[in-house]
Design an enzyme around this catalytic site. Structure first.
Site, PDB file in Angstrom:
ATOM      1  N   CYS A 173       0.872  -1.144  -0.012  1.00  0.00           N
ATOM      2  CA  CYS A 173      -0.084   0.083   0.044  1.00  0.00           C
ATOM      3  C   CYS A 173       0.922   1.329  -0.051  1.00  0.00           C
ATOM      4  CB  CYS A 173      -0.934   0.019   1.166  1.00  0.00           C
ATOM      5  SG  CYS A 173      -1.939   1.330   1.316  1.00  0.00           S
ATOM      6  N   CYS A 199      -0.640   3.895   1.955  1.00  0.00           N
ATOM      7  CA  CYS A 199      -0.290   3.932   3.417  1.00  0.00           C
ATOM      8  C   CYS A 199       1.224   4.292   3.933  1.00  0.00           C
ATOM      9  CB  CYS A 199      -0.503   2.445   3.875  1.00  0.00           C
ATOM     10  SG  CYS A 199      -1.980   1.706   3.399  1.00  0.00           S
ATOM     11  N   ASP A 200       2.148   3.610   3.188  1.00  0.00           N
ATOM     12  CA  ASP A 200       3.829   3.659   3.795  1.00  0.00           C
ATOM     13  C   ASP A 200       4.699   4.422   2.859  1.00  0.00           C
ATOM     14  OD1 ASP A 200       2.709   1.769   5.473  1.00  0.00           O
ATOM     15  OD2 ASP A 200       2.879   0.139   4.068  1.00  0.00           O
TER      16      ASP A 200
END
Ligand code: NDP
Length: 315
Positions: A139, A142-143
């Site tokens: 992701c 997300c990261d």
């Protein structure tokens, strides 16, 4: 001794993405007293995306996580009982349907709506598993933040990979995109976007041999299938964007599925092969996979469940 109390539920909704919440809104408004278990990723896949520009009714777009909060609020407004918890097993061999949550809470449900969605696929390399969370991620949204100013690689050639590569390019110094064939699957518009981004380098005909590093990612060994040459890319982040698989394994003993585990429904409906069990959203749709189509099928599941319960004299 184990507590064997069984809770009786009229309409059980499993999963909390656009399909599950839409089913909740409709069933709650129809006074079907829905109980929803949110699953491992409350809000579903839209919570790990950024801008959603194609959901009708949001002319300026919306942030995925915020949109799912709005779905949730709307479901709660009509009285949906929304709970934390994962369905760990089911028994659809007799009626009412038996469902176990978190291996301990037993439920008997008159109608079950499955809206468990799909999850990211992985390459299956040992190094990918070892370094997951230590530089390997599925992701970018997300990261990606953790790799600001660094060099990263992303594997995949669909719309997700292209979208995530564009996202990473805004944060990172350099993004290598590993495409296994000599062309991408992504839409032309997305292809043009990545091709025209200066710090994205697309490596066609490249497969991933191994991700390197012990405590964190230090590089990736890639193989050019045209030239038969291996090389190492110096990167600190490795992103996987190669598609998704349906979250359906708990239902496998009872429900008809295709070879990839997508639940089969009667065309034009959300009915499964088990009476009183309905499936909606990405767990039964490998073609459209959009928030709006998932929401639409969630509405269908609610209406199908309502008709089923009415015919049984339970609503
Ligand atoms: P897709 O299934 O479309 O694409 C998966 C990609 O991963 C393919 O290019 C495939 O390669 C590649 N791949 C699969 N396995 C491997 C592997 N082992 N090694 C290397 N590469 C691999 O998945 P997406 O998640 O990209 O998209 C899913 C659906 O969602 C699509 O319908 C897409 O259009 C849609 N979507 C739409 C968006 C939008 O409109 N904004 C954004 C994101 C997704 P190959 O091509 O060789 O098979």
């Amino acid at each position: 001794m184990e507590n064997t109390t069984t809770e009786k539920v009229n309409c059980l909704i499993i999963g909390s993405g656009p399909a599950g919440y839409t089913a909740a809104i409709y069933t709650a408004r129809a006074d079907m007293k829905p109980v929803m278990y949110q699953g491992l990723q409350p809000g579903g896949q839209l919570t790990i995306t950024t801008e959603v520009e194609n959901f009708p009714g949001y002319p300026d777009g919306a942030q995925g996580p915020q949109m799912m909060e709005d779905f949730k609020k709307q479901a709660e407004r009509f009285g949906t009982d929304i709970r934390w918890g994962m369905v760990t097993s089911v028994d659809f061999s007799s009626y009412p349907h038996k469902v176990v949550v978190d291996e301990k809470h037993h439920i008997e449900a008159n109608a079950v709506i499955i809206a468990t969605g799909a999850s990211a696929k992985w390459l299956g390399l040992p190094s990918e598993k070892k370094l997951n969370g230590f530089g390997v991620s599925a992701c970018a949204v997300c990261d990606g933040f953790f790799f600001k100013g660094q060099d990263v690689a992303i594997v995949g050639a669909g719309d997700t990979a292209a979208e995530e590569a564009s996202y990473l390019a805004k944060l990172c110094r350099k993004v290598y995109m590993l495409v296994r064939r000599d062309e991408m699957r992504a839409s032309k518009a997305m292809q043009h976007r990545v091709q025209n981004t200066a710090n994205i380098e697309i490596l066609y005909n490249h497969s991933t041999v191994e991700i390197l590093g012990e405590q964190g990612v230090t590089g990736v060994k890639v193989f050019n299938t045209k030239t038969n040459q291996e090389r190492i890319l110096d990167i600190t982040g490795f992103f996987v964007a190669i598609g998704h698989e349906p979250n359906s394994k708990e239902f496998k003993p009872y429900l008809n599925m295709d070879e990839n585990g997508y639940i089969l429904t009667v065309p034009g409906s959300t009915r499964t092969n088990v009476e009183g069990v309905f499936a909606c959203g990405d767990v039964q749709d490998h073609i459209y996979r959009q928030a709006v189509t998932a929401a639409g099928s969630g509405c269908m599941a609610a209406l199908d469940a309502e008709r089923f319960l009415a015919a049984k004299g339970l609503h």
